[in-house]
Design a protein around this motif. Structure first.
Motif, mmCIF file in Angstrom:
data_model
loop_
_atom_site.group_PDB
_atom_site.id
_atom_site.type_symbol
_atom_site.label_atom_id
_atom_site.label_comp_id
_atom_site.label_asym_id
_atom_site.label_seq_id
_atom_site.Cartn_x
_atom_site.Cartn_y
_atom_site.Cartn_z
ATOM 1 N N ASP A 31 5.805 12.533 -4.852
ATOM 2 C CA ASP A 31 5.219 10.654 -4.616
ATOM 3 C C ASP A 31 4.865 10.569 -3.498
ATOM 4 O OD1 ASP A 31 4.993 9.953 -7.853
ATOM 5 O OD2 ASP A 31 7.281 8.862 -7.752
ATOM 6 N N GLU A 78 0.657 -1.462 0.154
ATOM 7 C CA GLU A 78 0.166 0.028 -0.034
ATOM 8 C C GLU A 78 0.725 1.516 -0.030
ATOM 9 O OE1 GLU A 78 -3.019 2.078 2.896
ATOM 10 O OE2 GLU A 78 -2.618 0.182 3.312
ATOM 11 N N LEU A 92 -1.402 12.035 1.024
ATOM 12 C CA LEU A 92 -2.647 12.437 1.016
ATOM 13 C C LEU A 92 -3.690 11.271 0.707
ATOM 14 C CD1 LEU A 92 -4.155 15.566 0.675
ATOM 15 C CD2 LEU A 92 -4.259 14.883 -2.247
ATOM 16 N N ARG A 93 -3.474 10.899 0.233
ATOM 17 C CA ARG A 93 -4.058 8.904 -0.202
ATOM 18 C C ARG A 93 -4.098 8.743 0.989
ATOM 19 N NH1 ARG A 93 -2.816 3.946 -1.366
ATOM 20 N NH2 ARG A 93 -0.733 4.702 -1.491
ATOM 21 N N ILE A 94 -3.013 8.473 2.160
ATOM 22 C CA ILE A 94 -4.118 7.617 3.228
ATOM 23 C C ILE A 94 -4.458 8.397 4.569
ATOM 24 C CG2 ILE A 94 -1.675 6.279 2.816
ATOM 25 C CD1 ILE A 94 0.174 7.434 4.966
ATOM 26 N N LEU A 103 -6.216 10.438 3.448
ATOM 27 C CA LEU A 103 -8.247 10.968 2.812
ATOM 28 C C LEU A 103 -8.969 9.073 3.517
ATOM 29 C CD1 LEU A 103 -8.258 12.591 -0.303
ATOM 30 C CD2 LEU A 103 -8.495 13.324 1.948
ATOM 31 N N GLU A 104 -8.040 8.140 3.060
ATOM 32 C CA GLU A 104 -8.811 7.071 2.934
ATOM 33 C C GLU A 104 -8.919 6.358 4.702
ATOM 34 O OE1 GLU A 104 -6.350 3.981 -0.153
ATOM 35 O OE2 GLU A 104 -6.942 5.788 -2.084
ATOM 36 N N ALA A 163 2.065 13.134 -2.355
ATOM 37 C CA ALA A 163 0.651 12.206 -3.018
ATOM 38 C C ALA A 163 0.500 11.122 -2.076
ATOM 39 C CB ALA A 163 0.697 11.510 -4.719
ATOM 40 N N LEU A 164 1.458 9.851 -1.857
ATOM 41 C CA LEU A 164 1.103 9.260 -1.203
ATOM 42 C C LEU A 164 0.058 9.249 0.792
ATOM 43 C CD1 LEU A 164 1.024 6.215 0.015
ATOM 44 C CD2 LEU A 164 3.958 6.624 0.815
#
Length: 206
Positions: free
Chosen positions: A138, A86, A144-146, A148-149, A141-142
């Motif tokens: 990168d 992940e 931000l993704r974790i 939010l998710e 972005a990682l």
């Protein structure tokens, strides 16, 4: 929960000391002498040089598996392998030790280990420092993704104005160890009266 906060300030303003105080790991000889620190949930701190904070004899996979041992597991918890994947670590790198990891990979392993402990809040000291522009993007972005998710609270101490602009929803400005401004990023950049604050955030509106 899920909030993304930046800490900015000139060199020596106290960003790193503040992050360490928030998790109760101040350097030797320093202590909190005034005020209070309120902690919610579980926190994990990732230093500016994460490879130096990882157990040197353990592989990336073993680091995450060891971190998971400190968190009571439930049926829905991801395995150490899935956490590494992940975070963008390929299975071929699971066996690498910290000294064999690049700066970006070490940050990803440290993130996986922090999440494995069940952290609700992740604090990162200069998460994009020393990385080239592509790797830094990168990592951003990682994060931000974790955030939010996983609805993780993420706090970054940084000089990276792009990270503040594109990642953070709120910013805390330090000067001489004191908070001199706090608020929404765009509002501070656009109209704060203190030139010190505006100087730290000149690219936010671009």
């Amino acid at each position: 929960k899920g909030e993304r906060v930046g800490i900015v300030g000139a060199s020596g303003a106290g960003k790193t000391v503040l992050t360490r105080a928030l998790v109760g790991v101040l350097p030797k000889g320093l202590s909190v002498t005034a005020g209070t620190v309120e902690r919610f949930g579980r926190q994990t701190l990732i230093s500016q040089h994460p490879a130096s904070g990882l157990p040197p004899l353990l592989s990336a996979l073993a680091v995450v598996a060891e971190a998971a041992r400190w968190h009571p597991r439930t049926a829905g918890d991801p395995s150490p392998e899935s956490l590494l994947e992940e975070m963008g670590i390929a299975p071929s790198a699971f066996g690498k030790r910290p000294h064999q990891l690049s700066g970006g990979m070490a940050r990803r392993v440290a993130l996986a280990a922090g999440i494995a402990t069940g952290a609700d809040v992740v604090l990162l000291d200069e998460p994009t420092s020393g990385l080239d522009a592509l790797v830094a993007a990168d990592v951003q972005a990682l994060l931000l993704r974790i955030a939010l998710e996983r609805e993780l609270g993420i706090l970054v101490a940084t000089h990276d104005r792009r990270l503040i602009r594109d990642f953070c929803s709120r910013v805390i400005v330090l000067r001489g160890g004191r908070v001199v401004a706090e608020g929404e990023v765009r509002e501070l950049a656009a109209g704060h009266a203190d030139p010190y604050v505006r100087e730290l955030l000149p690219e936010v509106l671009s």
